[in-house]
Design a protein around this motif. Structure first.
Motif, PDB file in Angstrom:
ATOM      1  N   LEU A 135      -3.950  13.286 -14.329  1.00 40.03           N
ATOM      2  CA  LEU A 135      -5.123  12.569 -14.409  1.00 40.03           C
ATOM      3  C   LEU A 135      -5.954  11.775 -13.326  1.00 40.03           C
ATOM      4  N   LEU A 136      -4.928  11.148 -12.298  1.00 39.71           N
ATOM      5  CA  LEU A 136      -5.050  10.563 -11.355  1.00 39.71           C
ATOM      6  C   LEU A 136      -5.978  11.330 -10.529  1.00 39.71           C
ATOM      7  N   GLN A 137      -5.484  12.634  -9.897  1.00 37.36           N
ATOM      8  CA  GLN A 137      -6.141  13.596  -9.097  1.00 37.36           C
ATOM      9  C   GLN A 137      -7.425  13.864  -9.692  1.00 37.36           C
ATOM     10  N   SER A 138      -7.475  14.272 -10.988  1.00 36.97           N
ATOM     11  CA  SER A 138      -8.719  14.433 -11.697  1.00 36.97           C
ATOM     12  C   SER A 138      -9.749  13.391 -11.417  1.00 36.97           C
ATOM     13  N   LEU A 139      -9.472  12.152 -11.569  1.00 39.54           N
ATOM     14  CA  LEU A 139     -10.449  11.163 -11.602  1.00 39.54           C
ATOM     15  C   LEU A 139     -10.734  10.778 -10.021  1.00 39.54           C
ATOM     16  N   TYR A 158      -9.078   2.452 -10.972  1.00 42.29           N
ATOM     17  CA  TYR A 158      -8.172   1.515 -11.541  1.00 42.29           C
ATOM     18  C   TYR A 158      -7.356   1.993 -12.319  1.00 42.29           C
ATOM     19  N   LEU A 159      -6.135   1.588 -12.385  1.00 39.80           N
ATOM     20  CA  LEU A 159      -4.840   1.998 -13.284  1.00 39.80           C
ATOM     21  C   LEU A 159      -4.371   0.714 -13.971  1.00 39.80           C
ATOM     22  N   VAL A 160      -4.220   0.683 -15.194  1.00 40.60           N
ATOM     23  CA  VAL A 160      -3.795  -0.187 -16.099  1.00 40.60           C
ATOM     24  C   VAL A 160      -2.595   0.189 -17.064  1.00 40.60           C
ATOM     25  N   GLY A 161      -1.481  -0.761 -17.199  1.00 38.89           N
ATOM     26  CA  GLY A 161      -0.377  -0.226 -17.971  1.00 38.89           C
ATOM     27  C   GLY A 161       0.469  -1.176 -18.179  1.00 38.89           C
ATOM     28  N   GLU A 162       1.273  -0.861 -19.293  1.00 41.44           N
ATOM     29  CA  GLU A 162       2.377  -2.027 -19.552  1.00 41.44           C
ATOM     30  C   GLU A 162       3.544  -1.925 -18.584  1.00 41.44           C
ATOM     31  N   LYS A 163       3.874  -3.006 -18.232  1.00 38.02           N
ATOM     32  CA  LYS A 163       5.286  -3.216 -17.314  1.00 38.02           C
ATOM     33  C   LYS A 163       6.340  -2.165 -17.858  1.00 38.02           C
ATOM     34  N   ARG A 164       6.651  -2.276 -19.227  1.00 36.66           N
ATOM     35  CA  ARG A 164       7.661  -1.493 -19.594  1.00 36.66           C
ATOM     36  C   ARG A 164       7.155   0.260 -19.558  1.00 36.66           C
ATOM     37  N   LEU A 196      -0.889   5.732  -6.458  1.00 36.91           N
ATOM     38  CA  LEU A 196      -2.396   5.534  -5.919  1.00 36.91           C
ATOM     39  C   LEU A 196      -2.506   5.782  -4.517  1.00 36.91           C
ATOM     40  N   SER A 197      -1.506   5.582  -3.663  1.00 39.77           N
ATOM     41  CA  SER A 197      -1.416   5.303  -2.254  1.00 39.77           C
ATOM     42  C   SER A 197      -1.791   7.147  -1.689  1.00 39.77           C
TER      43      SER A 197
END
Length: 333
Positions: free
Chosen positions: A85-89, A99-105, A115-116
């Motif tokens: 998904l990251l590569q597609s975007l 942007y990337l959003v997610g839960e810590k756990r 992302l680097s």
């Protein structure tokens, strides 16, 4: 509202222009960000989004073919799926923010390091047990070939070898899980009429049913777009024909079935959730003909027999091993 959406809205001033929300929850986020468009691979969430925000959400394994000024990925559970998904975007956002959003756990800090590959990531916010990261895409990758990322393996069955094709994010990606293995060895004695593989994943059970009961009308049902495509690929790899259906739970299944076979799902994101399994048991009788059979495999510690008998009829344990049990019950007339 989902905590991850709340974190995004704390930084709402960043999200101007055409914005793609990938893997978004079915909450009011599209209502709060009127220029945004959704991309979902979960049929249930897609249905809820489409009902509230017509023409503003896309369902499938590929991003919508339109221009965006930025994109947000809601981190999925699967690392392989996140990579895709990251590569597609990133491939569609040269010089633009991702942007990337997610839960810590859910592993957001680990995932943020991915992302680097595309630029220098930076953390923008941390709240509601979630984090928001950003990267400006200055290392633009090629668009990934999803089919090239598929994993293939072969199962030695009585009818001959079965090729299984699984895509990133699909349950038990690239291997046969212990529960399905136990169920596969106990598929004899079914009425070869209308058979359903519920929660089909990569299509192992459904393809085996069609191979064993060639005259049967076989359906494969799943909520996930990547699972649906995997099942179709598995059927094609073995020269089999069956109907692959997108739907959120057993309510989307056809009626007058002679058998429902399932290794039912028990995860929603990072959480363990048995709701789909319990709803399957409670509602199976409405999709089975009189005398039709529900046959499923489940963790042995789950108290499913009493639930099955309450809604269907006497429950038999056909097999046990590796912490799993195969249960069978027929619908009372």
């Amino acid at each position: 509202m989902d905590p991850r959406s709340q974190v995004l809205l704390r930084q709402a001033e960043l999200f101007h222009g055409e914005l793609l929300l990938a893997g978004l929850p079915a909450d009011d986020l599209l209502g709060q960000l009127p220029a945004a468009h959704g991309w979902s691979w979960h049929q249930g969430e897609q249905q809820r989004l489409a009902a509230r925000f017509p023409q503003r959400s896309h369902f499938g394994t590929e991003p919508p073919e339109r221009r965006f000024d930025a994109a947000v990925l809601f981190l999925p559970k699967s690392r392989e799926l996140a990579d895709y998904l990251l590569q597609s975007l990133a491939a569609r956002l040269p010089g633009l923010p991702l942007y990337l959003v997610g839960e810590k756990r859910g592993g957001i800090e680990r995932a943020a390091r991915q992302l680097s590959l595309y630029g220098t990531p930076r953390k923008l916010d941390s709240a509601r047990h979630s984090q928001l990261w950003q990267v400006a895409i200055d290392k633009v990758p090629k668009r990934p070939d999803l089919l090239a990322l598929a994993q293939r393996f072969s199962l030695d069955l009585a009818e001959g070898p079965l090729t299984v094709v699984s895509l990133p994010g699909v349950f038990s990606h690239g291997r046969l899980d212990a529960g399905s293995e136990l169920l596969l060895s106990h598929l004899d004695g079914l009425t070869p009429g209308r058979l359903l593989d519920f929660g089909c994943g990569a299509g192992v059970i459904g393809a085996t049913l069609k191979r064993r009961y060639a005259a049967a009308e076989v359906f494969l049902l799943d909520v996930d777009a990547f699972a649906l495509q995997s099942s179709q690929l598995t059927l094609e790899a073995n020269g089999l024909q069956a109907e692959v259906l997108a739907g959120d739970g057993i309510d989307a299944a056809p009626g007058s079935l002679d058998g429902i076979l399932s290794n039912p799902p028990f995860h929603q994101g990072v959480r363990t959730d048995y709701q789909a399994s319990e709803h399957l048991i409670a509602q199976a009788r409405h999709h089975l003909r009189a005398g039709g059979e529900l046959r499923l495999v489940a963790n042995a510690f789950l108290r499913y027999p009493a639930l099955i008998e309450r809604h269907l009829g006497p429950c038999a344990t056909l097999a046990e091993g590796g912490g799993f049990r195969v249960y069978s019950a027929q619908r009372r007339s």
